[in-house]
Design an enzyme around this catalytic site. Structure first.
Site, PDB file in Angstrom:
ATOM      1  N   HIS A 125     -11.442  -9.353   3.865  1.00 20.35           N
ATOM      2  CA  HIS A 125     -11.233 -10.467   4.790  1.00 20.35           C
ATOM      3  C   HIS A 125      -9.750 -10.731   4.997  1.00 20.35           C
ATOM      4  O   HIS A 125      -9.295 -10.928   6.142  1.00 20.35           O
ATOM      5  CB  HIS A 125     -11.932 -11.708   4.222  1.00 20.35           C
ATOM      6  CG  HIS A 125     -11.817 -12.916   5.103  1.00 20.35           C
ATOM      7  ND1 HIS A 125     -12.439 -13.001   6.327  1.00 20.35           N
ATOM      8  CD2 HIS A 125     -11.143 -14.097   4.928  1.00 20.35           C
ATOM      9  CE1 HIS A 125     -12.155 -14.180   6.879  1.00 20.35           C
ATOM     10  NE2 HIS A 125     -11.379 -14.850   6.061  1.00 20.35           N
ATOM     11  N   ASP A 133      -9.298 -21.540   0.236  1.00 20.72           N
ATOM     12  CA  ASP A 133      -9.316 -21.308   1.678  1.00 20.72           C
ATOM     13  C   ASP A 133      -8.099 -21.959   2.314  1.00 20.72           C
ATOM     14  O   ASP A 133      -7.718 -23.061   1.956  1.00 20.72           O
ATOM     15  CB  ASP A 133     -10.603 -21.889   2.283  1.00 20.72           C
ATOM     16  CG  ASP A 133     -10.923 -21.324   3.648  1.00 20.72           C
ATOM     17  OD1 ASP A 133     -10.169 -20.464   4.134  1.00 20.72           O
ATOM     18  OD2 ASP A 133     -11.927 -21.739   4.234  1.00 20.72           O
TER      19      ASP A 133
END
Length: 327
Positions: A220, A147
């Protein structure tokens, strides 16, 4: 450049995200305003126990409380969190007047500072959300993917996250959006790795972007890549952190994004929950549910000092901030 708060502090091993609402009486507003002046000293006091741990705290304020606390007009771009009702999933807005983003390499320092903040404000605020978060393996979320890969660095990070001198009163400030997401790990783990990678738009092990002809429009990575009219990518600075309780069956990601302009944060939300084109909503939302949503402004250090020292009836001027800039 006008000095920002510790918005661009390095990624830390531990964090606490604390959101509070301010009680509506004048005494509570005064206590919160005065505490702004005391917070840097409190951070130094707690952080002195281990200077290498890099303890920091960014404080941000929501649109509802801004005029009550400070008696000045909020920046035009500061407004309540823009709730979105999608066809399948919703981005909800939840109460939040003040955000404290506490970071350090040690969880005990984050815990201690958060405890001291709430003790100092007891009776003046109500804590509406508290998340104690941690860095997971090699900067991965609990879905198993790295992330924050696209975070800018250096001058690009400053440009992305910090308001510039074109807005002189609020230069050095930063808009902050936070959302708490809860994951359905049973459903996620039922997918094979290839299916997970198509949801995210990256490979799971090596963190390499999927080719355009492989990553679907609902990935995403695709939907959170924002470009301007000239095709230039608009960046934000993320410091997302995992959190959870295995005993309670709670596993999540706390999203926090800093931006010089909240529009880029809100465009990401629209893309995720509505789709771009409409209907291609972010498939990660089938496994991660947003349960909070708030927007704040983290004032520059000079502006925070001035706000803390000024009664609500005082209006700030550009001249009142002169001499409070860094070279």
């Amino acid at each position: 450049m006008t000095e920002p708060q510790a918005v661009l502090a390095p990624l830390s091993r531990s964090a606490v995200f604390l959101v509070v609402t301010v009680h509506p009486d004048q005494a509570s507003r005064t206590r919160v305003r005065e505490f702004c002046a005391d917070l840097p000293g409190l951070v130094r006091t707690v952080g002195f126990r281990d200077l290498d741990a890099g303890l920091s705290c960014v404080v941000g304020f929501g649109a509802r409380v801004w005029p009550d606390l400070f008696g000045i007009t909020a920046p035009t771009a500061l407004h309540p969190f823009p709730a979105i009702r999608g066809h399948r999933h919703d981005a909800i807005a939840t109460p939040g007047d003040v955000l404290f983003h506490v970071r350090a390499r040690r969880q005990d320092l984050c815990f201690e500072l958060s405890t001291q903040i709430l003790a100092a404000l007891r009776g003046a605020v109500t804590a509406v959300d508290e998340v104690q978060a941690f860095r997971y393996f090699d900067n991965r979320d609990l879905l198993g993917f790295v992330d924050g890969t696209e975070n800018p660095t250096g001058e690009a990070a400053t440009s992305a996250a910090i308001v510039g001198e074109d807005d002189p009163v609020f230069a050095g400030s930063s808009y902050v959006m936070v959302q708490k997401y809860l994951h359905d790990l049973d459903a996620w783990d039922a997918l094979d790795v290839g299916a997970q990678e198509r949801v995210i738009g990256r490979t799971k092990l090596s963190n390499v972007e999927l080719d355009d002809d492989v990553a679907p429009a609902s990935a995403h990575k695709v939907l959170t890549t924002i470009t301007d009219a000239d095709g230039r990518e608009r960046k934000i600075v993320r410091d997302n952190m995992p959190f959870g309780s295995p005993a309670a069956g709670e596993f999540g990601t706390y999203f926090i994004g800093y931006a010089a302009d909240p529009d880029v944060l809100e465009q990401m939300l629209r893309n995720m929950f509505l789709g771009d084109p409409p209907g291609t909503y972010d498939r990660i939302l089938d496994f991660s549910r947003a349960v909070t949503g708030s927007l704040f402004l983290a004032p520059s250090v000079p502006l925070l000092d001035q706000l803390a020292d000024s009664p609500p009836s005082t209006s700030l001027t550009i001249g009142s901030l002169k001499g409070r800039t860094l070279p």
